[in-house]
Design a protein around this motif. Structure first.
Motif, short mmCIF file in Angstrom:
data_model
loop_
_atom_site.label_atom_id
_atom_site.label_comp_id
_atom_site.label_asym_id
_atom_site.label_seq_id
_atom_site.Cartn_x
_atom_site.Cartn_y
_atom_site.Cartn_z
N ALA A 45 -21.30 -55.67 7.07
CA ALA A 45 -20.27 -54.95 7.80
C ALA A 45 -19.20 -55.89 8.36
N GLU A 46 -19.61 -57.11 8.72
CA GLU A 46 -18.68 -58.11 9.24
C GLU A 46 -17.90 -58.81 8.13
N GLY A 47 -18.24 -58.52 6.87
CA GLY A 47 -17.55 -59.16 5.75
C GLY A 47 -18.08 -60.53 5.41
N LYS A 48 -19.21 -60.91 5.98
CA LYS A 48 -19.77 -62.24 5.72
C LYS A 48 -20.53 -62.29 4.41
N ILE A 49 -21.10 -61.16 4.00
CA ILE A 49 -21.68 -61.04 2.67
C ILE A 49 -21.16 -59.75 2.07
#
Length: 167
Positions: A97-101
């Motif tokens: 959700a944070e765009g880290k994966i």
């Protein structure tokens, strides 16, 4: 005074001294280099020492460096039937959700486990909508089915008790 962190692209700050993965691949950035377990150990140690910026590219290997990063940092290979699916996937879903994966892959799961994992996204979006009237989640997808699931999250109503449980 030298700053220890930097807000890269307006994102949460990263430690300015990062780690580059090119040397985890073979000569000329092609093929594997040595034992993959050694590379995984190096990556885990870097993160253990506080590294928050891991620089990689799909052409390192090709794809070998990214696969090693995934193995080192996101190692959920099988779901444990004794632990709730939400607990096992929660942290990975937060990172997604944070765009880290970008994606969460599952292997050797039952139909019930897969359904529960898919429902996590709906619950996460519903949770965000309940947290604040000014939050506007904008999950993206290229799948019609996933779009429907995301939009259905707007109809999920969580009780005060469920919100307290979710945090």
């Amino acid at each position: 005074m030298v700053s220890e962190s930097f807000a890269l692209g307006g994102r949460p700050p990263v430690r300015r001294l990062g780690y580059g993965t090119a040397q985890l691949t073979g000569p000329g950035y092609w093929g594997p280099r040595g034992d993959a377990r050694d590379a995984v150990a190096v990556l885990r140690r870097a993160v253990g020492r506080g590294v928050t910026l891991v620089d990689t590219a799909d052409n390192y290997g090709p794809s070998i460096a990214e696969e090693l990063v995934a193995e080192a940092l996101y190692p959920l290979h099988r779901l444990d039937p004794a632990v709730p699916v939400a607990e096992q996937l929660g942290a990975l879903d937060e990172l997604r959700a944070e765009g880290k994966i970008r994606h969460i892959g599952l292997d050797s799961v039952t139909a019930e486990q897969l359904q529960e994992a898919l429902e996590l996204t709906d619950i996460a979006l519903a949770w965000l909508l309940h947290r604040s009237p000014v939050l506007c989640p904008t999950p993206g997808t290229g799948s019609l089915a996933h779009l429907e699931e995301n939009l259905d999250a707007g109809a999920v109503r969580l009780t005060a008790e469920e919100m307290a449980t979710l945090g």
